[in-house]
Design an enzyme around this catalytic site. Structure first.
Site, PDB file in Angstrom:
ATOM      1  N   GLY A  48     -10.421   1.304  -6.413  1.00  0.00           N
ATOM      2  CA  GLY A  48     -11.566   1.177  -5.495  1.00  0.00           C
ATOM      3  C   GLY A  48     -11.445  -0.082  -4.649  1.00  0.00           C
ATOM      4  O   GLY A  48     -12.156  -1.068  -4.873  1.00  0.00           O
ATOM      5  N   SER A  85     -10.337   0.154  -0.703  1.00  0.00           N
ATOM      6  CA  SER A  85     -10.694   0.455   0.697  1.00  0.00           C
ATOM      7  C   SER A  85     -12.125   0.967   0.841  1.00  0.00           C
ATOM      8  O   SER A  85     -12.635   1.683  -0.021  1.00  0.00           O
ATOM      9  CB  SER A  85      -9.754   1.525   1.264  1.00  0.00           C
ATOM     10  OG  SER A  85      -8.428   1.141   1.099  1.00  0.00           O
ATOM     11  N   GLU A 119       1.557  -3.358  -6.616  1.00  0.00           N
ATOM     12  CA  GLU A 119       1.355  -2.066  -5.933  1.00  0.00           C
ATOM     13  C   GLU A 119       2.469  -1.790  -4.919  1.00  0.00           C
ATOM     14  O   GLU A 119       2.906  -0.660  -4.741  1.00  0.00           O
ATOM     15  CB  GLU A 119      -0.012  -2.059  -5.218  1.00  0.00           C
ATOM     16  CG  GLU A 119      -0.275  -0.761  -4.466  1.00  0.00           C
ATOM     17  CD  GLU A 119      -1.705  -0.636  -3.944  1.00  0.00           C
ATOM     18  OE1 GLU A 119      -2.587  -1.391  -4.389  1.00  0.00           O
ATOM     19  OE2 GLU A 119      -1.927   0.235  -3.090  1.00  0.00           O
TER      20      GLU A 119
HETATM   21  C1  LIG Z   1      -2.180   8.529   1.077  1.00  0.00           C
HETATM   22  C2  LIG Z   1      -3.121   7.361   0.975  1.00  0.00           C
HETATM   23  C3  LIG Z   1      -3.630   7.003  -0.268  1.00  0.00           C
HETATM   24  C4  LIG Z   1      -4.529   5.935  -0.368  1.00  0.00           C
HETATM   25  N1  LIG Z   1      -5.063   5.634  -1.611  1.00  0.00           N
HETATM   26  C5  LIG Z   1      -5.951   4.620  -1.709  1.00  0.00           C
HETATM   27  C6  LIG Z   1      -6.573   4.319  -2.977  1.00  0.00           C
HETATM   28  O1  LIG Z   1      -6.298   4.968  -3.993  1.00  0.00           O
HETATM   29  N2  LIG Z   1      -7.472   3.316  -3.022  1.00  0.00           N
HETATM   30  C7  LIG Z   1      -7.804   2.565  -1.928  1.00  0.00           C
HETATM   31  O2  LIG Z   1      -8.589   1.645  -2.059  1.00  0.00           O
HETATM   32  N3  LIG Z   1      -7.254   2.841  -0.708  1.00  0.00           N
HETATM   33  C8  LIG Z   1      -6.333   3.847  -0.576  1.00  0.00           C
HETATM   34  N4  LIG Z   1      -5.782   4.135   0.662  1.00  0.00           N
HETATM   35  C9  LIG Z   1      -6.253   3.410   1.829  1.00  0.00           C
HETATM   36  C10 LIG Z   1      -5.232   2.455   2.423  1.00  0.00           C
HETATM   37  O3  LIG Z   1      -5.084   1.309   1.645  1.00  0.00           O
HETATM   38  C11 LIG Z   1      -5.734   2.150   3.843  1.00  0.00           C
HETATM   39  O4  LIG Z   1      -5.579   3.355   4.581  1.00  0.00           O
HETATM   40  C12 LIG Z   1      -4.967   1.054   4.512  1.00  0.00           C
HETATM   41  O5  LIG Z   1      -5.219  -0.184   3.890  1.00  0.00           O
HETATM   42  C13 LIG Z   1      -5.322   0.966   6.021  1.00  0.00           C
HETATM   43  O6  LIG Z   1      -6.711   0.868   6.174  1.00  0.00           O
HETATM   44  P1  LIG Z   1      -7.510   1.861   7.174  1.00  0.00           P
HETATM   45  O7  LIG Z   1      -7.136   3.263   6.819  1.00  0.00           O
HETATM   46  O8  LIG Z   1      -8.951   1.487   7.106  1.00  0.00           O
HETATM   47  O9  LIG Z   1      -6.920   1.587   8.592  1.00  0.00           O
HETATM   48  P2  LIG Z   1      -7.332   0.401   9.595  1.00  0.00           P
HETATM   49  O10 LIG Z   1      -7.454  -0.861   8.828  1.00  0.00           O
HETATM   50  O11 LIG Z   1      -8.482   0.841  10.418  1.00  0.00           O
HETATM   51  O12 LIG Z   1      -6.048   0.335  10.487  1.00  0.00           O
HETATM   52  C14 LIG Z   1      -5.795   1.328  11.496  1.00  0.00           C
HETATM   53  C15 LIG Z   1      -4.621   0.898  12.309  1.00  0.00           C
HETATM   54  O13 LIG Z   1      -4.875  -0.373  12.919  1.00  0.00           O
HETATM   55  C16 LIG Z   1      -3.808  -1.269  12.655  1.00  0.00           C
HETATM   56  N5  LIG Z   1      -4.332  -2.613  12.328  1.00  0.00           N
HETATM   57  C17 LIG Z   1      -5.388  -2.893  11.577  1.00  0.00           C
HETATM   58  N6  LIG Z   1      -5.547  -4.235  11.449  1.00  0.00           N
HETATM   59  C18 LIG Z   1      -4.532  -4.809  12.137  1.00  0.00           C
HETATM   60  C19 LIG Z   1      -4.118  -6.139  12.359  1.00  0.00           C
HETATM   61  N7  LIG Z   1      -4.793  -7.187  11.846  1.00  0.00           N
HETATM   62  N8  LIG Z   1      -3.007  -6.358  13.100  1.00  0.00           N
HETATM   63  C20 LIG Z   1      -2.307  -5.332  13.629  1.00  0.00           C
HETATM   64  N9  LIG Z   1      -2.660  -4.023  13.434  1.00  0.00           N
HETATM   65  C21 LIG Z   1      -3.754  -3.763  12.712  1.00  0.00           C
HETATM   66  C22 LIG Z   1      -3.119  -0.741  11.412  1.00  0.00           C
HETATM   67  O14 LIG Z   1      -1.752  -1.016  11.469  1.00  0.00           O
HETATM   68  C23 LIG Z   1      -3.360   0.738  11.441  1.00  0.00           C
HETATM   69  O15 LIG Z   1      -2.297   1.421  12.047  1.00  0.00           O
HETATM   70  C24 LIG Z   1      -4.899   5.206   0.784  1.00  0.00           C
HETATM   71  C25 LIG Z   1      -4.377   5.566   2.022  1.00  0.00           C
HETATM   72  C26 LIG Z   1      -3.504   6.629   2.132  1.00  0.00           C
HETATM   73  C27 LIG Z   1      -2.988   7.000   3.493  1.00  0.00           C
END
Ligand SMILES: Cc1cc2nc3c(=O)[nH]c(=O)nc-3n(C[C@H](O)[C@H](O)[C@H](O)COP(=O)(O)OP(=O)(O)OC[C@H]3O[C@@H](n4cnc5c(N)ncnc54)[C@H](O)[C@@H]3O)c2cc1C
Length: 373
Positions: free
Chosen positions: A127, A129, A244
Site C-alpha cells: 500500500g 501508491s 523492491e
Molecule cells: C503493473 C503495476 C503494478 C503496480 N503495483 C503496485 C503495488 O502493488 N503497490 C503500489 O503501491 N503501487 C503499485 N504500482 C504503482 C506504481 O508504483 C506507480 O505506477 C508508479 O510509481 C508511477 O506512479 P503513477 O502511476 O502515479 O504515475 P505518475 O507519478 O503520475 O507519473 C506519470 C508519468 O509522469 C512522469 N513523471 C512523474 N514525475 C516525474 C518527475 N519528477 N520527473 C520526470 N517525470 C516524471 C513519470 O515518468 C510517468 O511516466 C504498480 C504499477 C504498475 C504499472
C-alpha cells in the site's frame, strides 16, 4: 559450463528449482508465462517452495528462514523467473516486507509476521501508491491518527497488486503534518480482513485482474504494527525500495519470450539482423545479471543499495523494452492471441518502466545520489 555468478551451493539450488518447476510444469500444474512474479498466483506452489526452504531464504533460522545469502536467493529467483513459475503469492512478502521488518521492526512484530511469510501463510500487498501520489510518493494523503492502543487509518491506495488475495498489507501513511512532506510518514502492517478495509478490482489492458484500489475507513491498527520509528517512514521506505528494485525480476520478467525468440532465430538462419539483435540482447542480459549479483552482494554486506538497485531497474526496464521490440519485428508477433505468451508479454510491457518507480524518477534518484557522493 555454468557461468552463473555464485558458489557451488548456488548450482545445487538452481538444480533443485529446475527439477521442481519441470515436475510441476510437466504435470500441467502451471503454464509458464511472462511477468509471473506479479500475475501468476498459486498459494500451493508458494507453500511448496516454503516447505523446501526456497522462500525466506535470507531470513534468520529463528524466524523460519534458511539463513542463506542474498546471492543464493538470487540463484533461486532467477530460476523461478526463467521457468515463468507462479510465484506471485509470496513474492512481495519475501522480497521486501520480511527484510523491512527484520531491519526496522520490533521483536514482537518480527516474531508475529516473519515466520508467517516464511511458511507462505502471510500474503502481502503493497500500500504505497495513491491517486495523487505515485512518483511523488512522499505526497501520500492516507492518514494514521494515534488513538488508545494503536492507530486509526483512513485513506485510499491504488494499483495494489494482489490485494484481493492478500492476508496483510504494508501501508505508508502520514502520521504528522510537517513542513517537509518527507517527514511525518510512518509504516504499518495491516490485516486485510480488518473492519473498514475494502478492495475494488482494476482490470488491466490484458483483461487481467491483478491490481486493485484499496480503501481504509477508520481501520484500527494495534500499536505494535508500526514498522520501526514513527515519523521515520520515508527513510525506511527508500531502503525498502532497494529490495523492491534490485532483483532479477527487473530483467527476467519477459525471459520466456526471449527464449522463444532465440528458438525462432534458429529457424530463421538467414535473418542476420535478427541474430545480431538477439546477440546484443543476450550480452546485455549477461551484464544485468552481473549487476544483480553486485546488488545481492551489497545486501549480504548489510547495505540497502538504493542507487545500484535504481540503476539496475532502469537498465533492466530498457532491456525488457528492447526484448519486446525484437519480438515485434518477427513473424511470431503478427496477430498474437491475448492469452498467448507473446500476447501477455506485449500487453504487460507498457507497465515495465512504471511499476516500482517510473524511469525518469529513477534517473533523478541516481543523479541526486551521485551529486551527494
Ligand atoms: C503493473 C503495476 C503494478 C503496480 N503495483 C503496485 C503495488 O502493488 N503497490 C503500489 O503501491 N503501487 C503499485 N504500482 C504503482 C506504481 O508504483 C506507480 O505506477 C508508479 O510509481 C508511477 O506512479 P503513477 O502511476 O502515479 O504515475 P505518475 O507519478 O503520475 O507519473 C506519470 C508519468 O509522469 C512522469 N513523471 C512523474 N514525475 C516525474 C518527475 N519528477 N520527473 C520526470 N517525470 C516524471 C513519470 O515518468 C510517468 O511516466 C504498480 C504499477 C504498475 C504499472
Amino acid at each position: 559450463m555454468d557461468h552463473s555468478p555464485g558458489t557451488d551451493s548456488c548450482a545445487e539450488l538452481r538444480d533443485r528449482v529446475r527439477r521442481l518447476t519441470t515436475e510441476w510444469r510437466d504435470a500441467g500444474r502451471y503454464t509458464p508465462r511472462s511477468d509471473s512474479w506479479l500475475r501468476s498466483f498459486d498459494l500451493e506452489f508458494s507453500k511448496e517452495l516454503a516447505a523446501r526452504g526456497l522462500i525466506a531464504m535470507t531470513y534468520p533460522k529463528e524466524f523460519g528462514g534458511a539463513g542463506r545469502t542474498n546471492v543464493e536467493r538470487l540463484a533461486v529467483t532467477e530460476e523461478l523467473l526463467r521457468a515463468g513459475a507462479p510465484v506471485a503469492a509470496h513474492w512481495i512478502g519475501d522480497r521486501q516486507i520480511g527484510p523491512a521488518i527484520l531491519r526496522h521492526g520490533s521483536r514482537e512484530l518480527q516474531e508475529e509476521i516473519v515466520p508467517r511469510i516464511a511458511s507462505g501463510d502471510a500474503v502481502f500487498c503493497l500500500g504505497m501508491s495513491e491517486p495523487e501520489a505515485g512518483s511523488d510518493l512522499a505526497s501520500v494523503r492516507t492518514t494514521a491518527e494515534q488513538v488508545e492502543g494503536g492507530w486509526l487509518v483512513n485513506g485510499h491506495k491504488i494499483w495494489t497488486t494482489q490485494a484481493h488475495h492478500a492476508t496483510h498489507a504494508y501501508l505508508l501513511a502520514r502520521t504528522a503534518r510537517t513542513e517537509r512532506k518527507h517527514d511525518g510518514l510512518s509504516e504499518f502492517i495491516l490485516d486485510m480482513d480488518a473492519e473498514g478495509v475494502s478492495v475494488t478490482p482494476i482490470v488491466d489492458l490484458a483483461g487481467e485482474h491483478h491490481f486493485n484500489e484499496v480503501r481504509f475507513e477508520n481501520v484500527f491498527v494495534p500499536a505494535h504494527r508500526v514498522v520501526g520509528e514513527v515519523g521515520n517512514g520515508w527513510r525506511q521506505v527508500v531502503e525498502q525500495l532497494s529490495f523492491e528494485r534490485g532483483g532479477a525480476e527487473r530483467s527476467l520478467s519477459s525471459y520466456p519470450v526471449l527464449v522463444e525468440l532465440i528458438t525462432e532465430a534458429a529457424r530463421q538462419a538467414d535473418d542476420r539482423e535478427l541474430h545480431a539483435l538477439l546477440g546484443s540482447l543476450v550480452a546485455r542480459l549477461a551484464v544485468l545479471r552481473r549487476l544483480c549479483f553486485e546488488v545481492a552482494s551489497a545486501m549480504d554486506a548489510g547495505q540497502a543499495p538504493v542507487q545500484q538497485a535504481a540503476a539496475l531497474k532502469y537498465l533492466g526496464n530498457a532491456f525488457e523494452h528492447d526484448v519486446i521490440e525484437a519480438l515485434r519485428r518477427t513473424d511470431l508477433c503478427q496477430e498474437p492471441a491475448v492469452d498467448s505468451g507473446f500476447g501477455q508479454a506485449l500487453l504487460a510491457s507498457p507497465a515495465f518502466s512504471l511499476r516500482g518507480g517510473a524511469a525518469e524518477v529513477l534517473l533523478s534518484l541516481i543523479a541526486r545520489q551521485e551529486a551527494r557522493s
